[in-house]
Structures are given as structure tokens and as C-alpha cells.
Design an enzyme around this catalytic site. Structure first.
Site, PDB file in Angstrom:
ATOM      1  N   HIS A 189     200.231  -8.760 126.316  1.00 49.24           N
ATOM      2  CA  HIS A 189     199.271  -7.684 126.556  1.00 49.24           C
ATOM      3  C   HIS A 189     198.924  -7.714 128.035  1.00 49.24           C
ATOM      4  CE1 HIS A 189     198.229  -6.605 122.377  1.00 49.24           C
ATOM      5  NE2 HIS A 189     198.541  -7.849 122.114  1.00 49.24           N
ATOM      6  N   LYS A 190     199.439  -6.737 128.780  1.00 50.78           N
ATOM      7  CA  LYS A 190     199.266  -6.736 130.244  1.00 50.78           C
ATOM      8  C   LYS A 190     197.795  -6.820 130.637  1.00 50.78           C
ATOM      9  CE  LYS A 190     201.849  -3.066 130.756  1.00 50.78           C
ATOM     10  NZ  LYS A 190     202.449  -1.859 131.334  1.00 50.78           N
ATOM     11  N   TRP A 206     194.971  -7.349 128.163  1.00 52.10           N
ATOM     12  CA  TRP A 206     194.165  -8.289 127.381  1.00 52.10           C
ATOM     13  C   TRP A 206     194.482  -9.745 127.702  1.00 52.10           C
ATOM     14  CZ3 TRP A 206     189.645  -7.433 125.762  1.00 52.10           C
ATOM     15  CH2 TRP A 206     189.262  -6.129 125.439  1.00 52.10           C
ATOM     16  N   LEU A 235     185.362   4.122 122.518  1.00 49.26           N
ATOM     17  CA  LEU A 235     186.370   4.153 123.578  1.00 49.26           C
ATOM     18  C   LEU A 235     187.321   5.311 123.278  1.00 49.26           C
ATOM     19  CD1 LEU A 235     188.152   3.061 125.893  1.00 49.26           C
ATOM     20  CD2 LEU A 235     189.154   1.462 124.245  1.00 49.26           C
ATOM     21  N   ALA A 279     192.407   3.217 129.662  1.00 52.72           N
ATOM     22  CA  ALA A 279     191.541   2.429 128.765  1.00 52.72           C
ATOM     23  C   ALA A 279     191.125   1.097 129.408  1.00 52.72           C
ATOM     24  CB  ALA A 279     192.222   2.217 127.422  1.00 52.72           C
ATOM     25  N   LEU A 291     179.280   1.177 113.810  1.00 50.96           N
ATOM     26  CA  LEU A 291     179.427   2.578 113.404  1.00 50.96           C
ATOM     27  C   LEU A 291     180.788   3.147 113.786  1.00 50.96           C
ATOM     28  CD1 LEU A 291     175.911   3.715 114.592  1.00 50.96           C
ATOM     29  CD2 LEU A 291     176.600   3.095 112.272  1.00 50.96           C
TER      30      LEU A 291
END
Ligand code: MYA
Length: 465
Positions: A78-79, A81, A216, A228, A465
Site C-alpha cells: 500500500h503506497k 498506508w 471520505l 484520498a 454512521l
């Protein structure tokens, strides 16, 4: 956040092929990744990078590929994360075999840049004032057209304006944490969004001030352009600047690294509509009339003394909930004010009921569900799926099955098509007997900058939620 999850579908082969095809485009994003998420610097165009200085949504998509990147099942790096203070696959031993329960990294506010992260020059940051009806409308429209869809792109969440105000305005909310990305010129259209609200969270009995991240969203035209990670980094910066270093969030996608993997369950209230819109299927050996009979409910709730929550119930119900949540490993520490905010009924947003003992007038049980409709994409007959989502429920006297049976009846009275619940807390007790079917998606729970042992679904005591 919640994930849309219809009952299991067999035909997933086509999807996999599509995902493989899309992977190619997601590999060409390096330029924007570099532009966007390098260490914080002032918002001025950067030199020497392989991106045009005037990046518009059109050329951004053309250069770096549009459409969602392929799903990462955890086997690929994951570049973004892999650069964040979240448990990484290599840390497995540290978290699964010990009783560690602590931050991953420690920083001080002085280390956090005072300036926002750089954006492509065509875009600019904003804080969204949800009390401004024009802004509220812009956020509503962005989400209604671009937010979470199910795997088969048949349904898309349609959080109402009133719901968004409720979700984003708890006591002590911070407007600066409702982060938007707009185009710099013309109509200054909203293209990206992410929100934080302040919360206090218990993780295995340790209480920490955190932010709860939700909503998001990147406009479909800018998907795959690495916006993101920039949104996440900017909200992190704004939160860190207020000396808060941890976050709780949920997602349908698997990222490094879930603290719990929960499932959605669905209870049909209007089975004919659910089948007609493809949300569920007729079970083998069943026809419509047998299905209707199977899910039929009484017209009125059965528990004596069950009634709508009123403000006067606040202190007793708050104590009841706080006491109940002590059973679980991941919970929110609600103040009374927060409790009143989250549980006072609002039409079309949140419904809460209590059981008041007809003799002692003591309040013994609480049930609540929130309203989250979905747009039914491309269906001529129906355009909206009305879903109730189980929120927090407490039973101290009424047996669980009876209490939640009444929840179904009350939701049916309010014309919901389906009642959804996660397998959090003690929900397993009633799901099967009350004819909930398992959904086809997982909902992952995450903590940012926190390392601890993963949890069983039933250890989770928080609903986002
Ligand atoms: S979950 C709801 C998420 N929203 C949607 O699903 C709506 C529809 N989809 C979209 O709008 C876009 O597809 C999104 C991604 C915006 C999701 N959470 O810009 P990209 C990683 C975290 O090229 P896009 C919710 O609201 C992905 O693994 N990361 O991708 C909770 C990849 O990174 P890496 C995600 O498709 C949010 C990178 O983004 C998610 O154009 C919690 C690709 O970026 C996701 N749901 O846009 C956020 N989806 O290469 C974290 C993809 O490393 C909060 N990605 O794999 C963390 C705490 C922050 C505060 C900390 C304070 C201390």
C-alpha cells in the site's frame, strides 16, 4: 461509515475480471502521489515534477487514469498506508501475541506543519460549514452522487442533509475538521470531502481522546488520482494540530490493518420490494406469498410500556448505556450531552425508544436505529431503498429477542424496507431467530496510530454512521 452489503450473490466472476483490467490504470499514478503527499509545504506549485502546473479534473484523469483502482486484497504493498502509523502486516506478532495497547508513534504539536498540504494548483482546501444551507447542499450532492456503492453498483448511500448535520455537529464539533477540496476557479465545485468529529474512545479499558473519521469521498471524475491520501493527510494534520493523535474509522475495504472484521445482517421488512430491486433473492422453494408470510410482523410493538425516547429519559438511559458498554473492548465514552445529541429522536434521521415499566415507571431498556436510504441506481420503478440501521440497544429487563422484535415492528411502522444490523455487541443473540440474513460485505474497524490485539466482532461496542 457503513458498507452497503446485499445478501450474497453468486455471480462474482465478471467483477473479478473487471478489477484485473482496472489495475493497469492505477499503476500510473506516481506523479500525483508525489505531488500530493510529500511532506507538508505551502500551497505553491512545485517545480520539477512530471505533472502539468494547471491540473484540471479532465487532464488529471487523462494523465493518471480514472476510475477506481483495483481492490487490494492485502497481498500488494500500500503506497500510502505503508507509510502511516498503523499496524503493518510485518507487525503481526507484536499485536496478536502480546497484550500491547499503546500508540505506535509519539509526536508533539510543534512537529506538525502549520500550513495545509499542497494540492494541484487547480484545487484548494476549504472547511465546510454545515450550517450554511448552500454548503450543506454541496456536500449532500457530492455524497449522494459519489459516495459508497455496493459491489455490484446497484445501490448508493443517500445520507440526507438533516442526517449530515446530525452526524457532523455533536457537542464540541470542530468545523475545521470538515475538510473539503474545491476547484479554485469558476463555480468552485466541491470535489473531495473527509470529516472528523471529536470522541473519547476506550480500547481495552484505556481511554484516549480521538477523532472519528467518516465521509471520505472523491468525486468520480478524480478517482484513482491519489487525492484520498492527501485528504487523509490533511485531516490528520488539522487533528494533530489540536494535540490529538489517534483516530477510529470503519471501511468496507481492507487496509492495514483492521482491529475487527464485522459483518452486516439484513432483516427484510418489505420483501417484495427488496426482491424486485435485486437487494435480495427468492430463497429456494419459496414464492412471493410464502416469503411475505415469512417476514410478516405484528402491526404494533408487543412490549408493555414501550414508547418513544423523551429528553427526560436522558440521564437514566445514558447511565444504562454507559454501564452496558463496559462489557466491550472498543467503545465510545459518551458524555450526557453527547448521549442527548445522538439519541434524541429526529424525524428521518434517528429513532430511539425506551421501555418504561408500567408499574415502577423505571426505564429498563433502550433501542435505537438511524435512517440511511440508498439510491437504487437505474431502476425504473423504484428510486429509493429505505433502510434502518441498528444503532445502540440496551436490554436490562426485556429479553433481547423481544426488544429487537419490537424494533423491527417500529421500523416497519415507519415504512422502512429493511432493518440492518452489524454483528457487534450482543447482536448475535437475536440475529438468527429474528430472520436476519447475512450480507455479502465485511465492515472493517480501524484505529490510527494505535497498536493492540485484534478483536472478535462481538467485542466491538461502537457503531459509526
Ligand atoms: S470509508 C468510506 C470511503 N468512501 C467511499 O467508499 C466512497 C466512494 N469512494 C470514493 O470516494 C473513493 O474511491 C475514495 C478513494 C475516496 C474512497 N479508507 O485517491 P486514490 C486508499 C482509507 O487514488 P480513490 C470512510 O469514510 C487506497 O488503499 N483509505 O483512491 C472512512 C490507496 O492507498 P494505498 C482508502 O479511489 C475513511 C489510496 O486510498 C479508502 O480515488 C477513513 C488510493 O487513493 C478508504 N475507504 O479514492 C480514512 N479507499 O495505495 C482513514 C481507498 O496505500 C482515516 N483508500 O493502498 C485515517 C485517520 C486520519 C485521522 C488521524 C488523526 C490522528
Amino acid at each position: 461509515m457503513v458498507v452497503m452489503a446485499t445478501v450474497p450473490k453468486k455471480d462474482k466472476k465478471k467483477k473479478k475480471k473487471k478489477a484485473k483490467k482496472k489495475k493497469k490504470t492505477s499503476d500510473v499514478e506516481k506523479g500525483v502521489e508525489k505531488l500530493s503527499i510529500k511532506e507538508a509545504r505551502p500551497q505553491i506549485p512545485q517545480r520539477g515534477r512530471p505533472v502539468p502546473t494547471k491540473l484540471t479534473e479532465e487532464n488529471m484523469a487523462a494523465l493518471y487514469g480514472s476510475g477506481p483502482p483495483a481492490k487490494n486484497n492485502g497481498s500488494q504493498p500500500h503506497k500510502f498506508w505503508n507509510t502511516q502509523p498503523v499496524p503493518q502486516p510485518a507487525d503481526d506478532q507484536k499485536t496478536t501475541t502480546t497484550s500491547v495497547n499503546e500508540p505506535i508513534e509519539l509526536k508533539v504539536v510543534d512537529q506538525i506543519p502549520a500550513e495545509p498540504y499542497a494540492l494541484p494548483s487547480a484545487y484548494t482546501w476549504c472547511s465546510c460549514d454545515m450550517n450554511d444551507p448552500v454548503v450543506l447542499d454541496e456536500v449532500y450532492t457530492l455524497l449522494c452522487q459519489n459516495y459508497v456503492e455496493d459491489d455490484d453498483n446497484m445501490f448508493r448511500f443517500d445520507y440526507s442533509r438533516e442526517f449530515l448535520k446530525w452526524a457532523l455537529h455533536p457537542p464540541e464539533y470542530i468545523q475545521e475538521w470538515h475538510v473539503g477540496v474545491r476547484s479554485r476557479t469558476g463555480k468552485k465545485k466541491l470535489y473531495g470531502f473527509i470529516t472528523g468529529i471529536p470522541v473519547e474512545i476506550y480500547v481495552y479499558n484505556k481511554l484516549t481522546k480521538m477523532v472519528e473519521i467518516n465521509f471520505l469521498c472523491v468525486h468520480k471524475k478524480l478517482r484513482g488520482a491519489r487525492l484520498a491520501p492527501v485528504l487523509i493527510k490533511e485531516v490528520t494534520r488539522r487533528v494533530n494540530r489540536r494535540n490529538i493523535w489517534q483516530a477510529v474509522y470503519t471501511a468496507g475495504v481492507v487496509l492495514p490493518k483492521p482491529i475487527a472484521k464485522n459483518r452486516y445482517y439484513h432483516r427484510s421488512l418489505n420483501p417484495v420490494k427488496l426482491i424486485n430491486i435485486g437487494f435480495s433473492r427468492l430463497q429456494p422453494k419459496m414464492n412471493m406469498s410464502r416469503t411475505t408470510k415469512l417476514y410478516k410482523l405484528p402491526v404494533e410493538p408487543l412490549t408493555p410500556g414501550i414508547r418513544k425516547f423523551e429528553k427526560k429519559d436522558g440521564p437514566a438511559c445514558w447511565k444504562m448505556l454507559v454501564e452496558y458498554l463496559k462489557k466491550f473492548a472498543l467503545t465510545q465514552n459518551f458524555t450526557l450531552d453527547e448521549f442527548l445529541h445522538w439519541f434524541t429522536p429526529r424525524e428521518g434521521v434517528i429513532d430511539s425508544f425506551v421501555v418504561e415499566d408500567p408499574e415502577t415507571h423505571e426505564v429498563t431498556d433502550l433501542l435505537s436505529f438511524y435512517t440511511l436510504p440508498s439510491t437504487i441506481i437505474g431502476n425504473k420503478k423504484y428510486n429509493m431503498l429505505k433502510a434502518a440501521y441498528s444503532f445502540y440497544n440496551v436490554s436490562t429487563k426485556t429479553p433481547w429477542k423481544q426488544l429487537m422484535h419490537d424494533a423491527l415492528i417500529l421500523a416497519k411502522q415507519l415504512k422502512f424496507d429493511v432493518f440492518n444490523a452489524l454483528n457487534v455487541m450482543e447482536n448475535d443473540i437475536f440475529l438468527k431467530d429474528l430472520k436476519f440474513g447475512i450480507g455479502d460485505g465485511h465492515l472493517q474497524y480501524y484505529l490510527y496510530n494505535w497498536r493492540c490485539r485484534p478483536m472478535e466482532p462481538k467485542e466491538v461496542g461502537i457503531v459509526l454512521l
